[in-house]
Design a protein around this motif. Structure first.
Motif: not given
Length: 189
Positions: A70-75, A150-151, A77-80
């Motif tokens: 989840f952290r990697e996907m969050y990053l 975004r992703i 996705n430009k931290s949102e």
């Protein structure tokens, strides 16, 4: 803590992109998405395997892997991330007396605050808050849907650390697959 209410425009954007925010109710997600199951196992467990392998200790062991995904996907996705959790709308969904005994003080206060605000759709720009919702989904306290706009990926909180993942494009699905493998998890089709 960067958590915000979602504007009408943002909700409309989510619905246009993903069809709905309560994706767990979509009866035919394969018509719109590349669908898989983010899981700690590479196959669907038999009843006997489930009895043996699905334990609280196993959840604790695998929780960090899910948090890393989840952290990697969050990053990426430009931290949102947008989080939808309809359980937050009704305080009766929670046994606060019991939860008080099992949650740390900080998590307990966050949960009380979220339930009090009665908003099911939130925009999160803080990894700590994202990890709160992920941990609560992992531990079946409160399931959430996570939208990485975004992703083009959504992950649905579910029982037994087996989370449906919906990707709008094959490219997003393959990237999610790579991230899961990198963190000792699987995505089954």
């Amino acid at each position: 803590m960067l958590i915000k209410s979602v504007t009408k425009e943002e909700k409309l954007m989510l619905e246009n992109k993903f069809g709905r925010v309560d994706l767990e109710e979509d009866e035919n997600p394969r018509l719109r998405f590349q669908v898989g199951m983010l899981d700690r196992f590479d196959h669907c467990l038999s009843e006997s395997e489930a009895e043996q392998l699905l334990t609280p200790q196993s959840n604790l062991k695998h929780e960090p892997y899910f948090l890393k995904v989840f952290r990697e996907m969050y990053l990426l996705n430009k931290s949102e991330v947008y989080v939808f959790s309809k359980e937050l709308l009704d305080p009766e969904n929670f046994n606060f007396k019991l939860l008080r005994k099992h949650l740390n003080e900080k998590d307990y206060k966050i949960l009380r605050s979220l339930v009090k605000n009665k908003e099911a759709l939130l925009k999160i720009k803080d990894y700590e808050m994202l990890s709160f919702f992920v941990r609560f989904s992992i531990n079946t306290i409160c399931f959430s849907n996570f939208f990485f706009t975004r992703i083009g990926t959504a992950i649905i909180g579910n029982y037994d650390m087996s989370f449906p993942i919906y990707c709008l494009q094959e490219e997003s699905f393959n990237e999610s697959l790579r991230i899961a493998r990198e963190h000792n998890l699987y995505i089954r089709r």
